[in-house]
Structure formats: structure tokens, C-alpha cells
Scaffold this motif. Structure first.
Motif, PDB file in Angstrom:
ATOM      1  N   ASP A 263     -19.720  45.542  81.661  1.00 44.67           N
ATOM      2  CA  ASP A 263     -19.942  46.996  81.676  1.00 44.67           C
ATOM      3  C   ASP A 263     -20.236  47.497  83.088  1.00 44.67           C
ATOM      4  O   ASP A 263     -19.756  48.563  83.491  1.00 44.67           O
ATOM      5  CB  ASP A 263     -21.093  47.375  80.739  1.00 44.67           C
ATOM      6  CG  ASP A 263     -20.726  47.196  79.271  1.00 44.67           C
ATOM      7  OD1 ASP A 263     -19.516  47.183  78.972  1.00 44.67           O
ATOM      8  OD2 ASP A 263     -21.644  47.080  78.440  1.00 44.67           O
ATOM      9  N   GLU A 264     -21.032  46.739  83.850  1.00 41.72           N
ATOM     10  CA  GLU A 264     -21.340  47.137  85.224  1.00 41.72           C
ATOM     11  C   GLU A 264     -20.088  47.129  86.093  1.00 41.72           C
ATOM     12  O   GLU A 264     -19.877  48.032  86.912  1.00 41.72           O
ATOM     13  CB  GLU A 264     -22.406  46.205  85.809  1.00 41.72           C
ATOM     14  CG  GLU A 264     -23.790  46.395  85.201  1.00 41.72           C
ATOM     15  CD  GLU A 264     -24.762  45.314  85.638  1.00 41.72           C
ATOM     16  OE1 GLU A 264     -25.982  45.502  85.455  1.00 41.72           O
ATOM     17  OE2 GLU A 264     -24.311  44.269  86.152  1.00 41.72           O
ATOM     18  N   ALA A 265     -19.258  46.109  85.910  1.00 46.36           N
ATOM     19  CA  ALA A 265     -18.003  46.051  86.672  1.00 46.36           C
ATOM     20  C   ALA A 265     -17.093  47.214  86.296  1.00 46.36           C
ATOM     21  O   ALA A 265     -16.432  47.803  87.161  1.00 46.36           O
ATOM     22  CB  ALA A 265     -17.300  44.713  86.411  1.00 46.36           C
ATOM     23  N   GLN A 266     -17.080  47.579  85.012  1.00 47.52           N
ATOM     24  CA  GLN A 266     -16.250  48.697  84.573  1.00 47.52           C
ATOM     25  C   GLN A 266     -16.725  50.002  85.193  1.00 47.52           C
ATOM     26  O   GLN A 266     -15.915  50.819  85.647  1.00 47.52           O
ATOM     27  CB  GLN A 266     -16.287  48.784  83.040  1.00 47.52           C
ATOM     28  CG  GLN A 266     -15.389  49.856  82.454  1.00 47.52           C
ATOM     29  CD  GLN A 266     -13.924  49.575  82.707  1.00 47.52           C
ATOM     30  OE1 GLN A 266     -13.448  48.465  82.503  1.00 47.52           O
ATOM     31  NE2 GLN A 266     -13.193  50.571  83.147  1.00 47.52           N
ATOM     32  N   ARG A 267     -18.029  50.218  85.229  1.00 47.44           N
ATOM     33  CA  ARG A 267     -18.564  51.449  85.824  1.00 47.44           C
ATOM     34  C   ARG A 267     -18.265  51.503  87.322  1.00 47.44           C
ATOM     35  O   ARG A 267     -17.920  52.562  87.860  1.00 47.44           O
ATOM     36  CB  ARG A 267     -20.075  51.542  85.580  1.00 47.44           C
ATOM     37  CG  ARG A 267     -20.443  51.847  84.147  1.00 47.44           C
ATOM     38  CD  ARG A 267     -21.870  52.340  84.052  1.00 47.44           C
ATOM     39  NE  ARG A 267     -22.831  51.327  84.432  1.00 47.44           N
ATOM     40  CZ  ARG A 267     -23.330  50.428  83.591  1.00 47.44           C
ATOM     41  NH1 ARG A 267     -22.940  50.408  82.331  1.00 47.44           N
ATOM     42  NH2 ARG A 267     -24.215  49.539  83.994  1.00 47.44           N
TER      43      ARG A 267
END
Length: 467
Positions: A263-267
């Protein structure tokens, strides 16, 4: 049942089951807008600098970048508007993770690639008393740690002094606590054309980057000049990683790795694709808000829609008898397909969206009435029931397509030029048009042919076989 009709029934059943699964449970699958459910209210303060003051243009660009980020994050129909000269209000309908959305909105996302000139060693964690058997061992370890820390702090002061003596140098802190002395920014976020999430050979999420032509040339020079050395990747002035360049990189691609969750990489990828905020922002207020329409208004709107739909169902059955029931079944499937479409596209349902559903019901009934009246005309001309059904559908088809296609074009323009609830109405109407046409010209026809083939005596008199 004829064999050629069986696959059609199977197709209808498969679509029906898929639609039910797509919207179940509805509380989780159907997203409601601010007017129906409420959400998160965020007040942002733009902060300028002497080199980059707050202007009307910078606020407009700030809003544009925020809207781009939020759209890519999947939040439909947000409210983003200017308040005063330097504030922006953001209202987001119900979110599963509001904190992640706040981080996405508030982070500047200024990406830089800089060569590492020098770096302090990482300071280990301070020793803890419970990890040592005696007090003497603990005091000795604490003394060594303090000496190591003092050396690192002394080196940090030296690096800061060197950065002040050369304007091209800058000092930045890394996520590991180290202090980096960095050279000039060779490549920045403005050179990006894309940023996507991928996974390395160990299955860890990373962000892959692609540069434009200028960025490709600059990154090629940066990598060739720093083979065997570190190049720091900075986000908002903080070093998120500093890999050692193993070879010249001329393909115009790079990779950001770190201790990311997916999720952090996606954001991070979303922020980099949308671009950096033109000015920094400070979050002044965050609070939950209730439905903007109020519970009474919502209940009244839903009640009106249900009553209208019920009256249409009853009217069709009274006027067309058994084949009216076929039209009602087709209408129910139209609504299911519409809701499944909203859930699949992760669209947000608002009160204008409910109006779109009611309009879809009316248009779907209109299509069935056109078909039935054409069938009656064919029966009066002396054709058999089955032949009249086929001819009625064939003659009504062009009219139905023409009327719905015109409305679909209008919905597309509403979506393209509209904002907020207007786009919600356009999305609902577009999906509803496609669902109603499919159900009118396919589902209704299949069900009618099956009903006639069974020779039920429930059809209205005009449908009796003629000798």
C-alpha cells in the motif's frame, strides 16, 4: 425447451449470479457519497517561501495535483475547493483508511536524485540495562555508545559546515538516521513519465520509474559518473534510499526500494505520477462529517424512489398481464446489473446517482413498452405469436438503440465536463442505459419465447394463436 435457447438461459443465470456476487454485501461493495454517508473533512494551509510565494496560480495548480492524486487513489467524487487566498478544503466520502488518504494529500512528493559526497555512520541503539548481567558491563557499553554518538555528531557538524561553504551541496537525513552530504540534484521528479509498483526477486514491493528523454540522458550521466558510489534518492528532502551504482544505466529506468508495504509503494507511485505539490501544505484540521443531506432527506429520497418503482411494477403487470411480469423480471435484472456495474467500477453512489437509477427504470420500461406494442401490431396483422414476437423485437430494436444512444452521448458529455455529483449521475445513467438495452432486447426476448413455447394460458388475449 429448444436446445438453442438453453445457452441463453445459462448466460442469463451466470450474469445474474455474477451481479449478485458483485454487490454482496452491499454495505461493503456500494460506496456512498458525501451526501448519503459523509466522510472526512480536511482543511489545508498552503505555505510559501521567499523563492516560491503563494499566488492564485500556485493554489490552482495545488488543487489540480491533489485532484489527480485522489482520482488515482480511487476516491470517487471528492470535494476539493479553495477557501480564502491560501487554504484548500478537501472532503472525501467514506474511506477504509483515512490516514493513508491524508498522507497522500499532504505529502509534497518532491523527488530528487543526488550523488552522495559523504555520510555519517549509523548510530546504533542506546544500550539497555536489562541486556547486561552487571552494572559495570552496562556502563562500559553506554560509554562506548556515547563516544560513537559524539563522533557521529562531530562528523555531522563537519558535513553541515561543508554544505554551507558550497551552495551546490545539501545535507539530508536518511530513514536510517544517517546524515548525508549530497551533491546537486541531477534528476528530479519533473523528468518522470511514469511510476509503477513492482516486486523484486525477493517479493518485496518496489517503485519502478521511467524518465523522459531529458531525464534518460541526465540519469545516464549521473550513473556513469558514480559507478561504485552511492546515489541518494530523496523524497521531500529526506533520503529514502542510497544504493550503490553497479553499472551505467542508460535505459531511462530506475527503481526505488525500501521498507515499503504494498500500500505504501502504491501511494508513493501515485504521488510521483501525479507530480509534486507546487507548494508545501500544512493540515490545519481533520474531522469526520455526517451526510450533507441529513437523514430525513435521504429517507425521503429513497422512499420516493421505491414508491415510484413499485407503481411502475404494478402498472406493467396490470396492463400487460403475464408478459408484464416478464418485463418486471427484466427490470429487476437491469437494476442488479446497474448496481453490479457501480460496484465493479468502484463508483460512488450519491443522491443524483439514485435519480439516475430511477431514470433508468423509466427508460427500461419504455423499451419494453415499445417492444410489446410492436408485437401487438404484428398480431393484429395476422401473424402467429412467435412470429409476432420476433418481428416486434426486430422492429423495436432500432428505435430502442437510437433513443438510448442519444441519451448515452449526453451522459458522456456530462461526465467529461461535469464534476462531483453531476459525474455521479452521468456514471449511473451510462451503466443503466447499457444494462436496460441488454435486458430489453435479450433477456425479455428469451423469457418471452420460453413462456410462449410452454403455451401458458396467462398471456393477454391479443397473444392467442390465430388459426
Amino acid at each position: 425447451m429448444p436446445r438453442h435457447e438453453r445457452w441463453k438461459i445459462i448466460l442469463i443465470l451466470v450474469i445474474l449470479i455474477a451481479s449478485v456476487l458483485a454487490i454482496y454485501p452491499p454495505d461493503e461493495k456500494i460506496k456512498l457519497g458525501l451526501d448519503l454517508k459523509g466522510g472526512v473533512h480536511i482543511l489545508l494551509q498552503a505555505k510559501g517561501t521567499p523563492d516560491n510565494p503563494i499566488t492564485g496560480d500556485s493554489i490552482e495548480r495545488l488543487i489540480a495535483v491533489m485532484r489527480n492524486r485522489i482520482d488515482q487513489y480511487g476516491v470517487a467524487e471528492p470535494v476539493i475547493q479553495r477557501e480564502g487566498g491560501d487554504r484548500v478544503v478537501v472532503e472525501l466520502p467514506g474511506l477504509d483508511d483515512p490516514e493513508a488518504a491524508i498522507e497522500l494529500i499532504g505529502k509534497t512528493a518532491m523527488l530528487e536524485f543526488r550523488p552522495v559526497v559523504d555520510v555519517t555512520p549509523a548510530i546504533p541503539r542506546e544500550p539497555e540495562r536489562q541486556n547486561y548481567d552487571t552494572d559495570e558491563e552496562y556502563q562500559s557499553a553506554l560509554k562506548r555508545w556515547q563516544e560513537y554518538r559524539d563522533q557521529s555528531l562531530s562528523l555531522e557538524e563537519e558535513l553541515r559546515a561543508r554544505s554551507q561553504s558550497d551552495p551546490s551541496f545539501t545535507v539530508a537525513r536518511g530513514e536510517d538516521g544517517r546524515i548525508y552530504l549530497l551533491g546537486p540534484a541531477e534528476v528530479t521528479g519533473k523528468h518522470l513519465t511514469d511510476a509503477r509498483v513492482a516486486f523484486d526477486n525477493l517479493g518485496r514491493p518496489v517503485v519502478t520509474l521511467k524518465f523522459n528523454r531529458e531525464g534518460t540522458n541526465l540519469f545516464d550521466e549521473l550513473s556513469s559518473e558514480n559507478i561504485g558510489k552511492q546515489v541518494a534518492i530523496l523524497l521531500d528532502g529526506a533520503v529514502i534510499s542510497a544504493p550503490v551504482v553497479q553499472e551505467r544505466i542508460s535505459a531511462g529506468e530506475a527503481q526505488i526500494s525500501g521498507r515499503f508495504t504494498t500500500d505504501e509503494a502504491q501511494r508513493l507511485a501515485i504521488m510521483l505520477r501525479a507530480g509534486a505539490l507546487p507548494v508545501t501544505v500544512e493540515i490545519l484540521e481533520t474531522r469526520s462529517i455526517g451526510p450533507t443531506l441529513g437523514a430525513d432527506s435521504i429517507r425521503s429520497g429513497v422512499k420516493a424512489g421505491l414508491i415510484g418503482a413499485a407503481l411502475i411494477f404494478v402498472f406493467i403487470i396490470i396492463y400487460y398481464s403475464a408478459i408484464g411480469l416478464v418485463a418486471d423480471i427484466s427490470l429487476v435484472m437491469t437494476i442488479l446489473l446497474l448496481l453490479a456495474g457501480l460496484a465493479s467500477f468502484k463508483a460512488t453512489l450519491t443522491l443524483p446517482g439514485i435519480a439516475g437509477i430511477i431514470l433508468t427504470i423509466g427508460m427500461s420500461v419504455d423499451g419494453n413498452i415499445l417492444i410489446y406494442e410492436r408485437i401487438k401490431e404484428e398480431l393484429r396483422s395476422g401473424k402467429t405469436v412467435m412470429a409476432s414476437v420476433d418481428a416486434g423485437f426486430r422492429k423495436a430494436f432500432i428505435t430502442i438503440i437510437d433513443a438510448n444512444l442519444t441519451t448515452l452521448f449526453a451522459a458522456v458529455f456530462l461526465f467529461y465536463y461535469g464534476t462531483g455529483p453531476i459525474r455521479g449521475f452521468a456514471v449511473t445513467l451510462s451503466i443503466g442505459i447499457l444494462a436496460s438495452v441488454f435486458c430489453a432486447v435479450f433477456v425479455t426476448r428469451v423469457l418471452l419465447r420460453i413462456l410462449i413455447s410452454k403455451r401458458k394460458k396467462l398471456l393477454f388475449p391479443a397473444f392467442k394463436e390465430r388459426s
